[in-house]
Every structure is written in structure tokens, then in C-alpha cells.
Write a protein that holds these residues in place. Sequence first.
Motif, PDB file in Angstrom:
ATOM      1  N   SER A   1      41.852  24.190  27.524  1.00  0.00           N
ATOM      2  CA  SER A   1      42.198  23.562  28.797  1.00  0.00           C
ATOM      3  C   SER A   1      42.507  22.081  28.578  1.00  0.00           C
ATOM      4  O   SER A   1      41.816  21.401  27.815  1.00  0.00           O
ATOM      5  N   PRO A   2      43.535  21.538  29.247  1.00  0.00           N
ATOM      6  CA  PRO A   2      43.812  20.105  29.110  1.00  0.00           C
ATOM      7  C   PRO A   2      42.747  19.231  29.766  1.00  0.00           C
ATOM      8  O   PRO A   2      42.657  18.040  29.470  1.00  0.00           O
ATOM      9  N   ALA A   3      41.943  19.823  30.650  1.00  0.00           N
ATOM     10  CA  ALA A   3      40.883  19.059  31.321  1.00  0.00           C
ATOM     11  C   ALA A   3      39.627  19.930  31.416  1.00  0.00           C
ATOM     12  O   ALA A   3      39.226  20.356  32.502  1.00  0.00           O
ATOM     13  N   PRO A   4      38.982  20.205  30.284  1.00  0.00           N
ATOM     14  CA  PRO A   4      37.866  21.157  30.279  1.00  0.00           C
ATOM     15  C   PRO A   4      36.610  20.656  30.978  1.00  0.00           C
ATOM     16  O   PRO A   4      35.705  21.449  31.257  1.00  0.00           O
ATOM     17  N   PHE A   5      36.546  19.352  31.263  1.00  0.00           N
ATOM     18  CA  PHE A   5      35.355  18.805  31.906  1.00  0.00           C
ATOM     19  C   PHE A   5      35.569  18.506  33.388  1.00  0.00           C
ATOM     20  O   PHE A   5      34.684  17.943  34.043  1.00  0.00           O
ATOM     21  N   ASP A   6      36.734  18.886  33.940  1.00  0.00           N
ATOM     22  CA  ASP A   6      37.038  18.611  35.349  1.00  0.00           C
ATOM     23  C   ASP A   6      36.838  19.863  36.194  1.00  0.00           C
ATOM     24  O   ASP A   6      37.201  20.966  35.778  1.00  0.00           O
ATOM     25  N   HIS A   7      36.281  19.676  37.394  1.00  0.00           N
ATOM     26  CA  HIS A   7      36.050  20.785  38.318  1.00  0.00           C
ATOM     27  C   HIS A   7      36.339  20.338  39.741  1.00  0.00           C
ATOM     28  O   HIS A   7      36.430  19.139  40.027  1.00  0.00           O
ATOM     29  N   GLU A   8      36.465  21.318  40.625  1.00  0.00           N
ATOM     30  CA  GLU A   8      36.657  21.021  42.037  1.00  0.00           C
ATOM     31  C   GLU A   8      35.488  20.179  42.537  1.00  0.00           C
ATOM     32  O   GLU A   8      34.331  20.592  42.438  1.00  0.00           O
ATOM     33  N   PRO A   9      35.740  18.999  43.071  1.00  0.00           N
ATOM     34  CA  PRO A   9      34.635  18.108  43.454  1.00  0.00           C
ATOM     35  C   PRO A   9      33.791  18.681  44.583  1.00  0.00           C
ATOM     36  O   PRO A   9      34.301  19.292  45.523  1.00  0.00           O
ATOM     37  N   GLY A  10      32.488  18.496  44.455  1.00  0.00           N
ATOM     38  CA  GLY A  10      31.564  18.872  45.516  1.00  0.00           C
ATOM     39  C   GLY A  10      31.142  20.319  45.536  1.00  0.00           C
ATOM     40  O   GLY A  10      30.238  20.695  46.279  1.00  0.00           O
ATOM     41  N   VAL A  11      31.799  21.164  44.730  1.00  0.00           N
ATOM     42  CA  VAL A  11      31.517  22.596  44.750  1.00  0.00           C
ATOM     43  C   VAL A  11      30.690  22.978  43.524  1.00  0.00           C
ATOM     44  O   VAL A  11      30.957  22.527  42.410  1.00  0.00           O
ATOM     45  N   TRP A  12      29.686  23.835  43.756  1.00  0.00           N
ATOM     46  CA  TRP A  12      28.843  24.353  42.685  1.00  0.00           C
ATOM     47  C   TRP A  12      28.801  25.875  42.772  1.00  0.00           C
ATOM     48  O   TRP A  12      29.041  26.451  43.840  1.00  0.00           O
ATOM     49  N   THR A  13      28.510  26.507  41.647  1.00  0.00           N
ATOM     50  CA  THR A  13      28.307  27.955  41.606  1.00  0.00           C
ATOM     51  C   THR A  13      26.872  28.240  41.212  1.00  0.00           C
ATOM     52  O   THR A  13      26.361  27.670  40.236  1.00  0.00           O
ATOM     53  N   VAL A  14      26.220  29.092  41.994  1.00  0.00           N
ATOM     54  CA  VAL A  14      24.832  29.486  41.725  1.00  0.00           C
ATOM     55  C   VAL A  14      24.811  30.976  41.411  1.00  0.00           C
ATOM     56  O   VAL A  14      25.440  31.781  42.111  1.00  0.00           O
ATOM     57  N   LEU A  15      24.096  31.350  40.361  1.00  0.00           N
ATOM     58  CA  LEU A  15      23.994  32.753  39.960  1.00  0.00           C
ATOM     59  C   LEU A  15      22.544  33.116  39.705  1.00  0.00           C
ATOM     60  O   LEU A  15      21.830  32.406  38.986  1.00  0.00           O
ATOM     61  N   SER A  16      22.116  34.218  40.300  1.00  0.00           N
ATOM     62  CA  SER A  16      20.812  34.818  40.002  1.00  0.00           C
ATOM     63  C   SER A  16      21.068  36.191  39.413  1.00  0.00           C
ATOM     64  O   SER A  16      21.801  36.998  39.990  1.00  0.00           O
ATOM     65  N   CYS A  17      20.492  36.451  38.222  1.00  0.00           N
ATOM     66  CA  CYS A  17      20.740  37.745  37.567  1.00  0.00           C
ATOM     67  C   CYS A  17      19.558  38.097  36.667  1.00  0.00           C
ATOM     68  O   CYS A  17      19.611  37.931  35.443  1.00  0.00           O
ATOM     69  N   PRO A  18      18.467  38.601  37.239  1.00  0.00           N
ATOM     70  CA  PRO A  18      17.270  38.946  36.460  1.00  0.00           C
ATOM     71  C   PRO A  18      17.393  40.312  35.788  1.00  0.00           C
ATOM     72  O   PRO A  18      16.890  41.318  36.298  1.00  0.00           O
ATOM     73  N   LEU A  19      18.028  40.350  34.636  1.00  0.00           N
ATOM     74  CA  LEU A  19      18.193  41.615  33.925  1.00  0.00           C
ATOM     75  C   LEU A  19      16.903  42.012  33.212  1.00  0.00           C
ATOM     76  O   LEU A  19      16.182  41.158  32.686  1.00  0.00           O
ATOM     77  N   PRO A  20      16.592  43.310  33.168  1.00  0.00           N
ATOM     78  CA  PRO A  20      15.353  43.761  32.513  1.00  0.00           C
ATOM     79  C   PRO A  20      15.424  43.605  30.997  1.00  0.00           C
ATOM     80  O   PRO A  20      16.502  43.555  30.407  1.00  0.00           O
ATOM     81  N   GLU A  21      14.261  43.546  30.365  1.00  0.00           N
ATOM     82  CA  GLU A  21      14.164  43.376  28.922  1.00  0.00           C
ATOM     83  C   GLU A  21      14.857  44.516  28.181  1.00  0.00           C
ATOM     84  O   GLU A  21      15.377  44.322  27.074  1.00  0.00           O
ATOM     85  N   ALA A  22      14.916  45.693  28.776  1.00  0.00           N
ATOM     86  CA  ALA A  22      15.556  46.836  28.117  1.00  0.00           C
ATOM     87  C   ALA A  22      17.040  46.587  27.859  1.00  0.00           C
ATOM     88  O   ALA A  22      17.628  47.186  26.957  1.00  0.00           O
ATOM     89  N   LEU A  23      17.660  45.701  28.627  1.00  0.00           N
ATOM     90  CA  LEU A  23      19.077  45.369  28.448  1.00  0.00           C
ATOM     91  C   LEU A  23      19.223  44.106  27.610  1.00  0.00           C
ATOM     92  O   LEU A  23      19.953  43.180  27.961  1.00  0.00           O
ATOM     93  N   ARG A  24      18.545  44.078  26.488  1.00  0.00           N
ATOM     94  CA  ARG A  24      18.507  42.866  25.664  1.00  0.00           C
ATOM     95  C   ARG A  24      19.906  42.461  25.196  1.00  0.00           C
ATOM     96  O   ARG A  24      20.247  41.275  25.210  1.00  0.00           O
ATOM     97  N   ASN A  25      20.724  43.428  24.791  1.00  0.00           N
ATOM     98  CA  ASN A  25      22.056  43.095  24.317  1.00  0.00           C
ATOM     99  C   ASN A  25      22.922  42.528  25.439  1.00  0.00           C
ATOM    100  O   ASN A  25      23.679  41.566  25.249  1.00  0.00           O
ATOM    101  N   VAL A  26      22.783  43.105  26.638  1.00  0.00           N
ATOM    102  CA  VAL A  26      23.534  42.596  27.788  1.00  0.00           C
ATOM    103  C   VAL A  26      23.064  41.186  28.131  1.00  0.00           C
ATOM    104  O   VAL A  26      23.870  40.315  28.472  1.00  0.00           O
ATOM    105  N   ARG A  27      21.763  40.956  28.056  1.00  0.00           N
ATOM    106  CA  ARG A  27      21.228  39.622  28.339  1.00  0.00           C
ATOM    107  C   ARG A  27      21.774  38.596  27.356  1.00  0.00           C
ATOM    108  O   ARG A  27      22.084  37.466  27.734  1.00  0.00           O
TER     109      ARG A  27
END
Length: 283
Positions: free
Chosen positions: A104-130
Amino acid sequence: MSKQGDVPTAERHVVPQEVALAFFGLCVFGQGATLREVDVRVPTQVLLAVLGRLGASDTATRAALNRMVNRGLLARHKDGRTSAFELTPQARTLLAQGRDRLFSPAPFDHEPGVWTVLSCPLPEALRNVRYQLQTRLTWAGFGAVQSHVWVAPGRVDVEAMIGDLLTADVRHLAQAFHGTPTAPSDPAELVDKAWDLTALRAAHEEFLDRWERAEPGAGEALPQLLLLIDDWGRLLRTDPGLPAAHLPGDWPAARSAGTFSRLRHRLGPGAEKEIEGLLHPAA
């Protein structure tokens, strides 16, 4: 510190898996971000030779290739006593997502004021996916604010980033939101909790110390470009591109981006020529 005119070669220990992925990325993408139509199978001896030029032993390279097969990143093909490797569809997707930011020509630039929040509690059995989830989160600029909860500056397309990782029985575990912080949340406190600005600045300074004054010469373009991409990838996994309001005025991200762009355009043509010769040697 690299002297004026020098290009770093194998001054530091390389991680064979990371450099191997970078090499496959160059084979499959070249200098762009669009997948080539033809799958690329890379003979084991080619990988041993390329990584050997960067100081990786044959034993370390073979072990890394085996781990990549076990993690679903590479597929091994046998032809008599010889073998070759190619990216799996999963790895091609991972590289495609990563290279969008890598080049990217501007890899450190983002839409101002906007954030992304993610919750993803994967179980230990999916170690490779984690493991794969964490890799993609790091590339996308997410920082952990608590267990299984991550936040990233800007508007990240979470479905495109991890949708293929989650089977139907665990998709409900992932919850993602785009928005702006509101009271009592304090964005400055959020940044302090998820990222270490001192460490981020140090990562930029290390990258600039190695590469800002470097001038590539003739030959050795491929190992030089692989080291440059490896260092750049480490920096992108460290600095997500935080809002300027929460950074000092002399933040070095623009200098780092300019340095990478200059050198990868200088080294790219020679590296592509070397790769073509390795994959299609003259009879």
C-alpha cells in the motif's frame, strides 16, 4: 548501522518460515497485489538455495517447510525422489490480504475517527485456527485490549479477513463492530492499553537504521528484497497506523514508508529476473 551505499544482507537471524512465505509471495504475486493465474510449485532445492543465501541452514529450512505443511500453508508434491511445494488456497488468501497492506502507498493511514472492534473467543481445540486468526489480526493492525477482544484503527473488513477461517458451528463466536469511541471510553487510554508507542517508535528506528541510507548495487537483488520485505512486514505487524492525534508530531512512519517504496522499486526487477531463472532454468 548500515553505512551509506550498503544494503543489508544477512546481518541478523532470519525466520525461515517468514522468508519462505515472502519468497512464495514474490513467486505468486510478483511486485503487485494480484494473484497470477498459474499455480507455482517451488522445488525443495530452490528453497534451500534461496534461504541458504540468507544464512538459514538446510535443516532449519526443511523443518520450517514441514511446519508450514502441517499448518495448512503449503502442499507438498513428490515426483520420485524430488519434492516441490506450492501455496494452499488458505495461504494464497492470507498472502493476498497481507500484501494489500504490504504494498500500500499509505499503509499507516486509515479513515479518521473510525475503529474496528472484534470479539472472537475460539476454543482451545481450534488451536490451528487460533494461530491463523492471530496472524491475520496482526497483519490487519489489531491490538488486544483484553482476552479475545481486539481493536484496530480504521474500518477493517472483518468478513473478508477471517470469514474463510470460521466454520458454521463457530461463526457465531465472532462479533465485529465499526464505530467511534464514546464516553466513558478514552481513545488515548485505548491506544496505551493495546500498543506500546515506545516499542513502535523503536521498530521504525531499527528499520530506518538498516535501510534509509541503503543504496542497492548490482546483483543479489533477490536476497536483498527478501530481507527488505521481511523487515517491512515485521514493522507493519508492529505499527498498525494509529491516529495522528495520539502520536508525537515527529512520528517516523512516513519516512519508513518512503524508504520501503524506494528500495522495493529498485530491487524488484532484478529479483523477478532471479526468480524466473530459479523456477525456469535454461536447459
